[in-house]
Design a protein around this motif. Structure first.
Motif, PDB file in Angstrom:
ATOM      1  N   THR A 190       0.797  -1.076   0.036  1.00 15.54           N
ATOM      2  CA  THR A 190       0.162  -0.318  -0.041  1.00 15.54           C
ATOM      3  C   THR A 190       0.716   1.159   0.032  1.00 15.54           C
ATOM      4  O   THR A 190       2.219   1.043   0.153  1.00 15.54           O
ATOM      5  CB  THR A 190      -0.704   0.105   1.193  1.00 15.54           C
ATOM      6  OG1 THR A 190      -0.013   0.160   2.288  1.00 15.54           O
ATOM      7  CG2 THR A 190      -1.666  -1.421   1.501  1.00 15.54           C
ATOM      8  N   ASP A 241       0.906   3.268   2.064  1.00 15.23           N
ATOM      9  CA  ASP A 241       1.460   3.595   3.450  1.00 15.23           C
ATOM     10  C   ASP A 241       2.829   2.788   3.755  1.00 15.23           C
ATOM     11  O   ASP A 241       3.362   2.911   4.647  1.00 15.23           O
ATOM     12  CB  ASP A 241       0.222   3.295   4.396  1.00 15.23           C
ATOM     13  CG  ASP A 241      -0.760   3.913   4.552  1.00 15.23           C
ATOM     14  OD1 ASP A 241      -0.919   5.072   4.383  1.00 15.23           O
ATOM     15  OD2 ASP A 241      -1.982   3.174   3.948  1.00 15.23           O
ATOM     16  N   HIS A 242       3.156   1.753   2.972  1.00 16.66           N
ATOM     17  CA  HIS A 242       4.357   1.160   3.134  1.00 16.66           C
ATOM     18  C   HIS A 242       5.420   1.769   2.725  1.00 16.66           C
ATOM     19  O   HIS A 242       6.583   1.562   2.986  1.00 16.66           O
ATOM     20  CB  HIS A 242       4.372  -0.185   2.450  1.00 16.66           C
ATOM     21  CG  HIS A 242       3.411  -1.425   3.178  1.00 16.66           C
ATOM     22  ND1 HIS A 242       2.170  -1.524   2.679  1.00 16.66           N
ATOM     23  CD2 HIS A 242       3.876  -2.424   3.832  1.00 16.66           C
ATOM     24  CE1 HIS A 242       1.615  -2.605   3.484  1.00 16.66           C
ATOM     25  NE2 HIS A 242       2.647  -3.143   3.879  1.00 16.66           N
ATOM     26  N   PRO A 279       5.717   5.614   2.257  1.00  9.17           N
ATOM     27  CA  PRO A 279       5.094   7.120   2.118  1.00  9.17           C
ATOM     28  C   PRO A 279       6.020   8.108   1.690  1.00  9.17           C
ATOM     29  O   PRO A 279       5.412   9.170   1.296  1.00  9.17           O
ATOM     30  CB  PRO A 279       4.708   7.114   3.761  1.00  9.17           C
ATOM     31  CG  PRO A 279       5.523   6.419   4.455  1.00  9.17           C
ATOM     32  CD  PRO A 279       5.740   5.137   3.548  1.00  9.17           C
ATOM     33  N   PRO A 335      -5.371   3.132  -2.041  1.00 13.91           N
ATOM     34  CA  PRO A 335      -4.306   3.098  -1.304  1.00 13.91           C
ATOM     35  C   PRO A 335      -3.341   1.972  -1.740  1.00 13.91           C
ATOM     36  O   PRO A 335      -2.283   1.703  -1.253  1.00 13.91           O
ATOM     37  CB  PRO A 335      -4.598   2.850   0.128  1.00 13.91           C
ATOM     38  CG  PRO A 335      -5.990   2.323  -0.243  1.00 13.91           C
ATOM     39  CD  PRO A 335      -6.677   2.881  -1.504  1.00 13.91           C
ATOM     40  N   VAL A 378      -6.449   3.736   5.331  1.00 14.66           N
ATOM     41  CA  VAL A 378      -4.862   3.517   5.818  1.00 14.66           C
ATOM     42  C   VAL A 378      -4.579   2.379   6.288  1.00 14.66           C
ATOM     43  O   VAL A 378      -5.312   1.604   6.883  1.00 14.66           O
ATOM     44  CB  VAL A 378      -4.611   4.711   6.732  1.00 14.66           C
ATOM     45  CG1 VAL A 378      -3.271   4.558   7.091  1.00 14.66           C
ATOM     46  CG2 VAL A 378      -4.901   5.926   6.488  1.00 14.66           C
ATOM     47  N   CYS A 379      -3.607   1.772   5.792  1.00 20.21           N
ATOM     48  CA  CYS A 379      -3.434   0.501   6.111  1.00 20.21           C
ATOM     49  C   CYS A 379      -2.465   0.205   7.603  1.00 20.21           C
ATOM     50  O   CYS A 379      -1.757   1.020   7.748  1.00 20.21           O
ATOM     51  CB  CYS A 379      -2.348  -0.260   5.046  1.00 20.21           C
ATOM     52  SG  CYS A 379      -1.879  -2.023   5.582  1.00 20.21           S
ATOM     53  N   ARG A 412      -0.900   9.207   8.446  1.00 20.85           N
ATOM     54  CA  ARG A 412      -0.916   7.816   7.781  1.00 20.85           C
ATOM     55  C   ARG A 412       0.340   7.100   8.395  1.00 20.85           C
ATOM     56  O   ARG A 412       1.388   7.447   7.977  1.00 20.85           O
ATOM     57  CB  ARG A 412      -0.694   7.837   6.460  1.00 20.85           C
ATOM     58  CG  ARG A 412      -2.006   8.757   5.770  1.00 20.85           C
ATOM     59  CD  ARG A 412      -2.027   8.753   4.177  1.00 20.85           C
ATOM     60  NE  ARG A 412      -2.098   7.210   3.584  1.00 20.85           N
ATOM     61  CZ  ARG A 412      -3.525   7.041   3.126  1.00 20.85           C
ATOM     62  NH1 ARG A 412      -4.620   7.942   3.160  1.00 20.85           N
ATOM     63  NH2 ARG A 412      -3.681   5.856   2.656  1.00 20.85           N
ATOM     64  N   ASP A 413       0.105   6.227   9.357  1.00 23.67           N
ATOM     65  CA  ASP A 413       1.061   5.590   9.917  1.00 23.67           C
ATOM     66  C   ASP A 413       1.603   4.546   9.069  1.00 23.67           C
ATOM     67  O   ASP A 413       0.718   3.736   8.478  1.00 23.67           O
ATOM     68  CB  ASP A 413       0.703   5.134  11.334  1.00 23.67           C
ATOM     69  CG  ASP A 413       0.376   6.343  12.220  1.00 23.67           C
ATOM     70  OD1 ASP A 413       0.793   7.264  12.388  1.00 23.67           O
ATOM     71  OD2 ASP A 413      -0.785   5.885  12.899  1.00 23.67           O
ATOM     72  N   ARG A 414       3.086   4.255   9.321  1.00 24.09           N
ATOM     73  CA  ARG A 414       3.364   3.084   8.521  1.00 24.09           C
ATOM     74  C   ARG A 414       2.842   1.774   9.139  1.00 24.09           C
ATOM     75  O   ARG A 414       2.698   1.477  10.387  1.00 24.09           O
ATOM     76  CB  ARG A 414       4.701   2.887   8.676  1.00 24.09           C
ATOM     77  CG  ARG A 414       5.580   2.100   7.741  1.00 24.09           C
ATOM     78  CD  ARG A 414       6.993   2.019   7.905  1.00 24.09           C
ATOM     79  NE  ARG A 414       7.664   3.468   7.700  1.00 24.09           N
ATOM     80  CZ  ARG A 414       8.165   3.661   6.526  1.00 24.09           C
ATOM     81  NH1 ARG A 414       8.264   3.045   5.408  1.00 24.09           N
ATOM     82  NH2 ARG A 414       8.660   4.983   6.215  1.00 24.09           N
TER      83      ARG A 414
END
Length: 463
Positions: A60, A62-63, A65, A159, A192-193, A374-376
């Protein structure tokens, strides 16, 4: 009464004679050879013709960013690096050094300013251009432009980040066909992942993904769902390579002859999905009052609206089906995307070291308010015996750990599939097209082609 599919959209209870253009009733079940699940030779065909050519979910956004972030996606013996460049653009490269073939990066990480091979220290810029060759003079006339990293196509849908190793493959938007249009209402960019889990399983990757490609098994291993899930009238569609399911919740399955009371519906939905409604799944309690002229679905909708509003989410434009129901998409070859108003679960099946092994990846995404961080995502590999998320998933996981063994029995040379398993038939028809073989019956091929030939309905979500 015989059951038939109608055009590209069909319900499992549609009686013969109810629609113009219907596919004639099937004379016999569709048969799929069991060697597709256990044969190393067939696995080699997939490794040669499918995985290097099909679009696949890699990660995603989010991996990866920020500039300098990377993520390694592996499938079989193939490895792809997804890299966020200094310009913020996502790029993909075959994960191989142009010097001696060493792997460049493993896993995932951040802070890269270059892609440097740890073996002999050749290095490339984040956009794949050769930057440095130690002791260059020994190679003679070696030009940087002749040794870029091998590019891989990268595309995004919301995403989700997809890759394709085939430079001549069609763009992702074309590959996905009608699916993105069908989900415009869901606003995928708001998800968000949160976590990305891998569970090794003792089954073929198709055995794995097929367990999430039909509702025929609900009556078998998910009987707790029957009072609150209409597994019979769920709407299935085929879109060329892909398929979809719209499954309503809060209504009983027609398989229950006497239906279900409001309390039974409540008990079922809370036991199987309690956390979603802010309830204790082990102690459902009494069903809240149902409004006059309404149903348990109205009660459940109110709970979801209250819960999402408390999180700062504005879903006021969503109708009841969009708030409550499950919208599932099977994307060829190996992922299932389950969309709900507050979360997305992506299940990916990858081939393991033998045809009897697979890797199950679970990516869970939560909807976040606009502007939220958007956290990892948290990443972990978990043994099958230690993996536990909820009642329904755990039932699937338990079944998958024994689903492969019977396929090796000498008396079983094929499995049989019904119309309720049409998305599985479509998977195998697409495998045949990629590999260049034809082992399904002419009747099955004609039926699946007829179902895929109609233009899909694009627009508001079905009810």
């Amino acid at each position: 009464m015989a059951r038939i599919p109608i055009g590209p959209e069909f319900t499992n209870d549609a009686p013969v004679g109810t629609a113009i253009g219907e596919v004639p009733p099937r004379r016999e079940p569709v048969k799929v050879p069991t060697h597709r699940y256990i044969s190393p030779a067939w696995a080699d065909l997939e490794m040669t013709h499918v995985w290097p050519r099909a679009w696949q979910l890699a990660c995603t956004v989010d991996h990866v960013p920020s500039p300098g972030d990377w993520f390694e996606y592996t499938v079989g013996n193939l490895s792809v690096l997804v890299v966020r460049g200094d310009d913020g653009r996502l790029r993909g490269f075959q994960n191989v050094c142009r010097h001696r073939g060493n792997v460049l990066c493993t896993g995932s990480g951040s802070g890269l300013t270059e892609l440097r091979c740890p073996y002999h220290r050749w290095s490339w810029t984040l956009d794949g251009k050769l930057r440095e060759v130690p002791s260059r003079r020994g190679f003679g006339a070696l030009r940087n432009d002749d040794y870029p990293l091998f590019p891989v196509q990268v595309g995004t849908w919301g995403p989700l980040v997809f890759v394709n190793l085939d430079p001549e493959a069609e763009p992702l938007d074309d590959y996905l066909e009608a699916i993105p249009g069908l989900l415009e209402w869901a606003r995928l960019e708001e998800y968000v992942c949160a976590y990305d889990l891998t569970v090794p399983l003792p089954c073929n990757w198709k055995t794995l993904i097929e367990a999430f490609s039909e509702t025929y098994h609900v009556q078998g291993i998910h009987r707790e769902m029957l009072p609150s899930c209409d597994d019979v009238n769920s709407v299935n569609r085929l879109y060329g390579r892909h398929g979809s399911l719209h499954q309503p919740y809060g209504v009983p399955s027609p398989r229950l002859r006497n239906g279900a009371t409001d309390q039974e519906i409540w008990d079922s939905i809370i036991v199987t999905q309690g956390a979603r409604y802010g309830q204790d799944s082990e102690n459902p309690g009494a069903c809240p009052p149902v409004p006059d002229g309404g149903s348990v679905r109205d009660v459940l909708e109110g709970l979801i609206r209250d819960a999402t509003s408390a999180k700062g989410l504005d879903l006021s434009g969503f109708d009841q089906a969009q708030m409550l129901d499950l919208f599932q998409f099977n994307l060829f070859p190996n992922i299932t995307v389950i969309v709900m108003c507050d979360s997305i679960t992506v299940l990916r099946a990858r081939p393991g070291p033998t045809p009897d092994d697979a890797l199950m990846d679970l990516l869970h995404l939560d909807r976040r308010p606009p502007g939220a961080d958007r956290d990892r995502p948290v990443q972990a590999t978990i043994a099958a015996e230690d993996a536990s998320l909820n009642l329904v998933f755990d039932q699937d996981l338990s079944n998958l750990q024994r689903a492969q063994r019977g396929l090796h029995q000498p008396g079983l040379d094929h499995i049989v599939l019904s119309r309720e398993e049409m998305r599985i038939i479509n998977l195998h028809r697409n495998l045949e097209e990629f590999i260049g073989v034809d082992e399904l019956s002419p009747e099955a091929v004609a039926e699946i082609q007829a179902l895929r030939s109609q233009p899909p309905a694009i627009g508001p979500t079905p009810h």
